[in-house]
Design an enzyme around this catalytic site. Structure first.
Site, short mmCIF file in Angstrom:
data_model
loop_
_atom_site.label_atom_id
_atom_site.label_comp_id
_atom_site.label_asym_id
_atom_site.label_seq_id
_atom_site.Cartn_x
_atom_site.Cartn_y
_atom_site.Cartn_z
N CYS A 43 -11.08 -6.38 -14.15
CA CYS A 43 -11.10 -4.85 -13.92
C CYS A 43 -12.17 -4.49 -13.56
CB CYS A 43 -10.52 -4.42 -15.35
SG CYS A 43 -10.64 -2.47 -15.33
N CYS A 48 -9.94 -2.78 -10.90
CA CYS A 48 -9.95 -1.39 -11.16
C CYS A 48 -11.06 -0.63 -10.77
CB CYS A 48 -9.39 -0.97 -12.38
SG CYS A 48 -8.52 -2.09 -13.61
N LYS A 51 -12.65 -0.83 -7.20
CA LYS A 51 -11.66 -0.41 -6.34
C LYS A 51 -11.61 1.13 -6.33
CE LYS A 51 -8.14 0.95 -7.89
NZ LYS A 51 -7.20 0.28 -8.51
N TYR A 177 0.96 -2.67 -5.37
CA TYR A 177 -0.33 -1.84 -5.80
C TYR A 177 -1.39 -2.03 -4.95
CZ TYR A 177 1.51 -0.58 -10.55
OH TYR A 177 2.24 -0.18 -11.63
N GLU A 181 -3.40 0.29 -1.99
CA GLU A 181 -4.46 0.90 -2.59
C GLU A 181 -5.46 0.74 -1.29
OE1 GLU A 181 -5.27 -0.39 -6.49
OE2 GLU A 181 -3.87 1.42 -7.13
N HIS A 435 -1.95 28.86 -13.69
CA HIS A 435 -1.94 29.10 -12.04
C HIS A 435 -3.05 29.39 -11.57
CE1 HIS A 435 0.04 30.57 -8.36
NE2 HIS A 435 -0.82 31.48 -8.52
N GLU A 440 1.05 22.95 -12.22
CA GLU A 440 1.86 24.09 -12.89
C GLU A 440 3.41 23.65 -12.51
OE1 GLU A 440 1.70 28.17 -11.31
OE2 GLU A 440 0.26 27.34 -9.89
#
Ligand code: NDP
Length: 446
Positions: A43, A48, A51, A177, A181, A435, A440
């Site tokens: 990682c 991760c 990346k 994945y 990516e 908002h 939302e």
């Protein structure tokens, strides 16, 4: 005199191993951790973290394009791969140092070298033998490279962070994945990207409507897809690599990257000597307490191939250490684990897909919001976001939330709390909208 050199010997200083070492040491255990590459694991070192930094770096390309519509004039814009690459690698070095400091501060002995089990209580690291009451295997996984002639000409996600220059053309094998990516990253940086996959599915296991949306948007951006294809061999020529497919077609490229899943790192570990059994997937078999069939040997993280995600490995390591050394037994809850794909645009998901929920509950209600984010409208960017909530009709509980669009992973983490907590669609409806945001939409789906 204690009988063993260490109370806990951890093999592998990645996400799971470091967490387990630190927590066990905090509980008073004498801990050693062996690492053959760099402290931090996949990682931090080649997954991760670097990346995500490349994703940030690449996304400036579109942001700078969009900036024009917001009144900005940008002259002399240019990208330098070496600058991004070296800054990312420097950040990896910094984190590697922090991980080492964490181990040192917790008085964990770090042994740099390859560890091999000798039996249920002994490990050898580069010729030196150590004994331990408990052993934890946390050696992770590595990219799978297929057995096709010329496969060695391809790189994997291990090497991609070190590319000497930005490739003009790149083929990525796989559509999961890692493939989606890096397709997003290199396409934005200006590389001509082609994604090839054995099936016609991208992001298998994800809500199909979201995967379709990513395919549509990626194709419109100019990423090429060759699906349902079978690679026969890879040939190195003066002009680059030539990929030969069984249908007789070829693709020429500068870089080929394998992104076909990850396999557990079990080779050379002495599992036979210690009698540690594997499961049907070729990963180390463990029970709910991370214990292998050998009572003194445990395993966590990708080497057990349960859920290949960093936060899962970290929790497994933590639960193991608390349970075995802290007199605080607990186990990891694998329900409703949120997950993201940092493609362009990114996806976030938690809980069941619509199909999974129909199987589990029979009657489900599905709510979708298919909208063009405000920023994309002004930017003239014809990219729509898609949010989907899956609700168990009998209880009104939201059992799945799936999103593709700008910042979807950031929004999804908060939604995951609601889904994990078992909140109902009525709770979502009862929440006032914030908002103007994209998120939302989550409380406005009727
Ligand atoms: P994935 O499992 O995501 O995707 C594998 C891809 O390779 C699929 O397209 C699959 O095709 C194809 N494939 C699998 N086996 C073969 C084979 N033998 N021959 C040809 N094609 C094959 O793997 P990745 O390598 O992308 O990622 C590994 C894991 O790492 C992920 O599953 C995830 O758990 C983790 N990860 C998580 C990230 C995140 O959280 N953002 C980022 C990166 C990795 P098909 O669909 O047809 O089966």
């Amino acid at each position: 005199m204690t009988k063993y050199d260490f109370d806990l010997f951890v093999i592998g200083a990645g996400s799971g191993g470091v967490r387990a070492s630190r927590i066990a040491a905090g509980h008073g255990a004498r801990v050693a951790v062996a690492e053959e590459y760099r402290v931090g694991g996949t990682c931090v070192i080649r997954g991760c973290v670097p990346k995500k930094l490349l994703v940030y770096g690449a996304h400036f390309a579109e942001d700078l394009d969009d900036a024009r519509r917001f009144g900005w004039t940008l002259e002399g814009r240019r990208f330098d791969w070496a600058t991004l690459r070296d800054n990312v690698l420097a950040e990896v070095d910094r984190l590697n140092g922090l991980y080492q400091t964490t181990l040192d501060n917790n008085k964990v002995t770090t042994l740099l070298g390859h560890a091999r089990l000798l039996d249920a209580h002994h490990v050898e690291v580069d010729g030196t033998r150590y004994s331990a009451r408990t052993i934890l295997i946390a050696t992770g996984a590595r990219p799978f490279v297929p057995d096709v002639p010329g496969a060695e000409h391809g790189i994997t996600s291990n090497e991609v962070f070190h590319l000497p220059e930005l490739p003009r053309r790149m083929v990525i094998a796989g559509a999961g994945y890692i493939a989606t990516e890096f397709a997003g990253v290199f396409h934005e940086l200006g590389t001509d990207v082609t994604l090839i996959n054995r099936s016609d599915t991208i992001l298998r296991g994800w809500e199909p409507a979201l995967a379709d949306r990513l395919l549509t948007i990626s194709t419109a951006k100019g990423i090429s897809f060759k699906l349902n294809c079978k690679l026969e061999r890879v040939e190195q020529t003066d002009a680059g690599l030539v990929l030969h497919f069984v249908d007789g077609k070829t693709i020429e490229t500068d870089v080929l990257m394998w992104a076909l899943g990850r396999v557990p790192n079990i080779e050379g570990l002495g599992l036979d000597a210690a009698g540690v059994a594997l499961n049907e997937k070729g990963a180390i078999a463990v029970d709910g307490e991370n214990r292998t069939n050998v009572p003194s040997i445990f395993a966590v993280g990708d080497v057990t191939d349960r859920v290949q995600l960093t936060p899962v490995a970290i929790r497994e390591g933590h639960a193991f250490a608390d349970t075995q050394f802290g007199n605080k037994p607990w186990t990891v809850d694998y329900r409703a684990i949120p997950s993201a794909v940092f493609s362009n645009p990114p996806l976030g998901s938690v809980g069941m897909t619509e199909a999974e929920a129909r199987n589990a509950y029979g009657q489900v209600r599905v709510f979708t919001s298919d909208f063009r984010p405000m920023k994309n409208v002004l930017a003239g960017r014809n990219e729509r976001a898609l949010y989907k909530l899956v609700v168990d009709a009998s209880t009104d509980r939201v059992v799945g939330a799936h999103m593709i669009g700008p910042d979807a992973p950031e929004i999804l983490q908060a939604v995951a709390i609601a889904v994990k907590a078992g909140l109902t669609k009525a709770h979502f409806d009862d929440t006032m909208a914030l908002h103007p945001t994209m998120s939302e939409e989550l409380v406005l789906m009727r």
